[in-house]
Design a protein around this motif. Sequence first.
Motif, PDB file in Angstrom:
ATOM      1  N   ASN A 157     -22.638 -93.440   5.891  1.00 23.51           N
ATOM      2  CA  ASN A 157     -22.105 -94.787   6.147  1.00 23.51           C
ATOM      3  C   ASN A 157     -22.632 -95.822   5.143  1.00 23.51           C
ATOM      4  O   ASN A 157     -23.106 -96.909   5.519  1.00 23.51           O
ATOM      5  N   ASN A 158     -22.567 -95.464   3.888  1.00 20.45           N
ATOM      6  CA  ASN A 158     -22.948 -96.340   2.774  1.00 20.45           C
ATOM      7  C   ASN A 158     -24.451 -96.610   2.676  1.00 20.45           C
ATOM      8  O   ASN A 158     -24.881 -97.456   1.892  1.00 20.45           O
ATOM      9  N   HIS A 159     -25.271 -95.900   3.466  1.00 17.95           N
ATOM     10  CA  HIS A 159     -26.716 -96.140   3.408  1.00 17.95           C
ATOM     11  C   HIS A 159     -27.356 -95.384   2.238  1.00 17.95           C
ATOM     12  O   HIS A 159     -28.307 -95.881   1.630  1.00 17.95           O
ATOM     13  N   TYR A 160     -26.911 -94.191   1.964  1.00 14.40           N
ATOM     14  CA  TYR A 160     -27.456 -93.371   0.874  1.00 14.40           C
ATOM     15  C   TYR A 160     -28.987 -93.314   0.942  1.00 14.40           C
ATOM     16  O   TYR A 160     -29.695 -93.545  -0.038  1.00 14.40           O
ATOM     17  N   GLU A 161     -29.488 -93.016   2.136  1.00 12.72           N
ATOM     18  CA  GLU A 161     -30.933 -93.027   2.345  1.00 12.72           C
ATOM     19  C   GLU A 161     -31.660 -92.066   1.409  1.00 12.72           C
ATOM     20  O   GLU A 161     -32.689 -92.388   0.810  1.00 12.72           O
ATOM     21  N   GLY A 162     -31.103 -90.853   1.294  1.00 10.29           N
ATOM     22  CA  GLY A 162     -31.746 -89.846   0.433  1.00 10.29           C
ATOM     23  C   GLY A 162     -31.798 -90.301  -1.009  1.00 10.29           C
ATOM     24  O   GLY A 162     -32.817 -90.109  -1.699  1.00 10.29           O
ATOM     25  N   PHE A 163     -30.723 -90.933  -1.471  1.00  9.12           N
ATOM     26  CA  PHE A 163     -30.682 -91.393  -2.856  1.00  9.12           C
ATOM     27  C   PHE A 163     -31.667 -92.551  -3.073  1.00  9.12           C
ATOM     28  O   PHE A 163     -32.331 -92.624  -4.107  1.00  9.12           O
ATOM     29  N   ILE A 164     -31.766 -93.458  -2.112  1.00  2.75           N
ATOM     30  CA  ILE A 164     -32.730 -94.564  -2.220  1.00  2.75           C
ATOM     31  C   ILE A 164     -34.156 -94.020  -2.283  1.00  2.75           C
ATOM     32  O   ILE A 164     -35.005 -94.531  -3.023  1.00  2.75           O
ATOM     33  N   LYS A 165     -34.409 -92.960  -1.529  1.00  2.00           N
ATOM     34  CA  LYS A 165     -35.736 -92.332  -1.563  1.00  2.00           C
ATOM     35  C   LYS A 165     -36.029 -91.761  -2.952  1.00  2.00           C
ATOM     36  O   LYS A 165     -37.151 -91.872  -3.455  1.00  2.00           O
ATOM     37  N   VAL A 166     -35.000 -91.159  -3.552  1.00  2.00           N
ATOM     38  CA  VAL A 166     -35.154 -90.625  -4.913  1.00  2.00           C
ATOM     39  C   VAL A 166     -35.486 -91.756  -5.884  1.00  2.00           C
ATOM     40  O   VAL A 166     -36.357 -91.619  -6.756  1.00  2.00           O
ATOM     41  N   ILE A 167     -34.803 -92.895  -5.733  1.00  2.00           N
ATOM     42  CA  ILE A 167     -35.065 -94.058  -6.589  1.00  2.00           C
ATOM     43  C   ILE A 167     -36.497 -94.550  -6.379  1.00  2.00           C
ATOM     44  O   ILE A 167     -37.211 -94.874  -7.339  1.00  2.00           O
TER      45      ILE A 167
END
Length: 853
Positions: A684-694
């Motif tokens: 739902n547009n959160h991209y939690e995993g990707f933000i964690k990678v960043i």
Amino acid sequence: MEGLEIEDEDVILLDEDDDSSSSSTVNSIKTNGNNNGNDDSNKITLMTSLREKGWGSGMLVDKEKNQYGTIKSYKDDKSSPWFEERQVIATLYKARVLLHEMIYTKMNQERLLSGNLCVGEIQSLLNTQKEDVETDWIAEIQELKRNMVAEIRRNHLLERDVNKLDKRIALLIKHRSNIKDLLLEQNKGKKDKKKKGDDKAEYITLDQKQLESYQNLFYLLQTEPHYLAKLVTLIQADQMEDFLDTVFLTLFGDDFSPREEFLILSLFRLAIGQEMSRIKSAGDLLAVESVVPKMIITYTRRKQGHEFLKQIIAPILENNVVNAPDLNLELNAVQVYQNMISEQEIQTGAKSTLNRGLGEDQIIQLKEVQSILEPRVEKCIQICERFFTGIIQSLNRLPYGIRWICKQIQSIAQKNFDSKPDEIAKVIGYFVYYRFINLAIVTPDAFEILDKELSITSRKNLVNIAKVLQNLFTLKTFQNQGSERWMQPLNKWILSKTNIVRQYLEDLIQVTDPSEYLRVDKYNELTLKLNPVVVISLGEISQTHRLLIANLAALKMKEKEDPLELILKALPAPLEVVEDNDREIQLTLINRFKENIEKEISISASLLAETKELVISVLRSIPIQQKQQNNSGDDEKRDDLISILQNAIKHGKETNNPQLSSNAEKIINNLKKMEAEGSIQSENNHYEGFIKVIALEVINRQEIREQQRKERMRLTIALRDLRKHQSYLNDQIQHYTSYLKDVLLHYGPKDKKKSTKPMKISFKELTKKGVIVESDIPKLSHGSTSFYISSDAPGIFDIEARIGVASVGTLSLSLDDLLDKSSAGIPYLKLENIVLDVNMTLHLLNRHFLKNI
């Protein structure tokens, strides 16, 4: 404070100094849902009263002395109200604050390590870091890799051409030699016979395909260390020594070479990691069944280790022990006493009056024994001191590989077991001294660092010296038990040197990674001008082949087409080698899977790396995002990455920053692509995993940028070398082409006039000889069809087909092309209207055209 309950808020009141903050705190307490009723009101009234009297901060205001208030401390005044209780409360409060800070710090550390940060926190972290002023390294690295792929493909084609030319030249030379042998035997009227059965055992030969497969196999084992690292843990103990000799002394060579050293240390990296993953402490690595110590012993026997021992240890051995025939370092008091009795009896010819029944404690108290032992202890210390000084001062001459292996052990031990420094130092001392230097001290003749014959006394002396040095370098002292008891006088000297040894072992592991020290990395394989060569016995080939087959299930990777499995399938059964037919052969190692490097480079230029860099650039350029709250106000909401990026697009337009808007739009498009590929999930547009990678990227930014810098440098050098190699290959092609022409000239007739006269041969005769296999020529025309074969250029044969006198077609045959097909096992040459047998065609040309070369 009897009858008064004091909560955390009350304690806070005690540490406030001004009335305004007191009122503020009181108000906060009043608004707290947990405080109600008369008790709470009474508490507040009482605490406010105490504040007005000056008791809130541990200070008392005496208004009678000074209108501004003369401050006098009652910190130590036990007559003040509730003195002891106040001290307890203050201490408890400080402890609580400290505990809260510790928990908060620990939680923050854990969040940082795991990357569980919100976008605002990532931005705050970015603001504390120096903004990168360098060019976009990710884009540059990707461009370098794309260029490398293109250059690798070009070089592959050029190498293929070079190999083809080289092979054709070799075939032409060999073919010319065979023709001469054939003609010589024909002139003598003899048939070609090969002598067999001269040897007791059958002579082993390898056909071309078998040879190439073994060349592929040993190249794979050399450059993909995970196979051997796993295999050494699977083979039987009785096969270990021979196999390690094959690996370290044959496959990687005895001499030092940066390429082979890099590969062998890559093998050690994996082997040490595997071994230490199965043990519970660093000390377990010293167990008898451990593989790594055996590997290290074999590794140190190579030329580099041997030269170190010969230059550093051999002179000390020779000058202080071997050339001192009267030296005796026997420190066992009982043995010394027995020797005294024996010498006395031999000299006098009468039985000694000394008591043979004395116990150890009595013997060691005898002055005669002590007068012998004391100078021996001093002499032993003097010699040990010379060895110790020689070892310590030669640290920079110690082979790099041994130092790096010890660094790996230290690093993994610290990470896996949280080992103490001394525990790790003992393990390192064990490998450096006991498994390397000690063996040369105890058996210098076996290690070939001394040519002289050692006496029994010298060997005993060396054993005692080695015991002392072993304890010193493993940070131990001699105990009062067994044979160690007699060595205890040396403990004082050992303890005096212990700190120096600790520093030595700490300095020993201060080395850079192999890629930096040796200036070798995975890209070097792409620019080798000469293929690596190993000299290996048939017995070693057979043993390795059998071990690989027996353990293939455990060795191969999960992929369907494991390279090792593919090569083993192409090989016949292992060679049957006995002592009589064993011999050494030279293998030129060839990479069968060059395209894998190309794929690896292509894949690594990923969309994810590019997107991460873009996101970091965008986060630096937009205002810090506030933490999102749920309606309840209690829990934090997750960041909506798409909304943040859309706001970034607006911010870029508002601030006249088109690059920001463009980057944010590109990120959104990249996220959709990666989501479609399944590499990330949107949630739902959160991209939690990707933000964690960043977050992890930012946290480890400095280290990652350093890795990128090194990778950029490696790729730049590799690309430069690839282009140099391409120039070299083009020169080789020109040289080989010229040489091929020279070789073909030898296939021309000595009498140039005969070259213009074609040879006529009928269709039926060619069919009878087996030259023609299939033909589109109608059967009715077979009888009237003839072929006219001529050779105006060396190695080129022109064939004209005629039916009667009418020409129906022409074709050309290249001798080197026919030889190439014959060598590759291709039986037929398919032309437009006819199929020829390759070997029969060669035989025909040999008979009629090449007999005069």
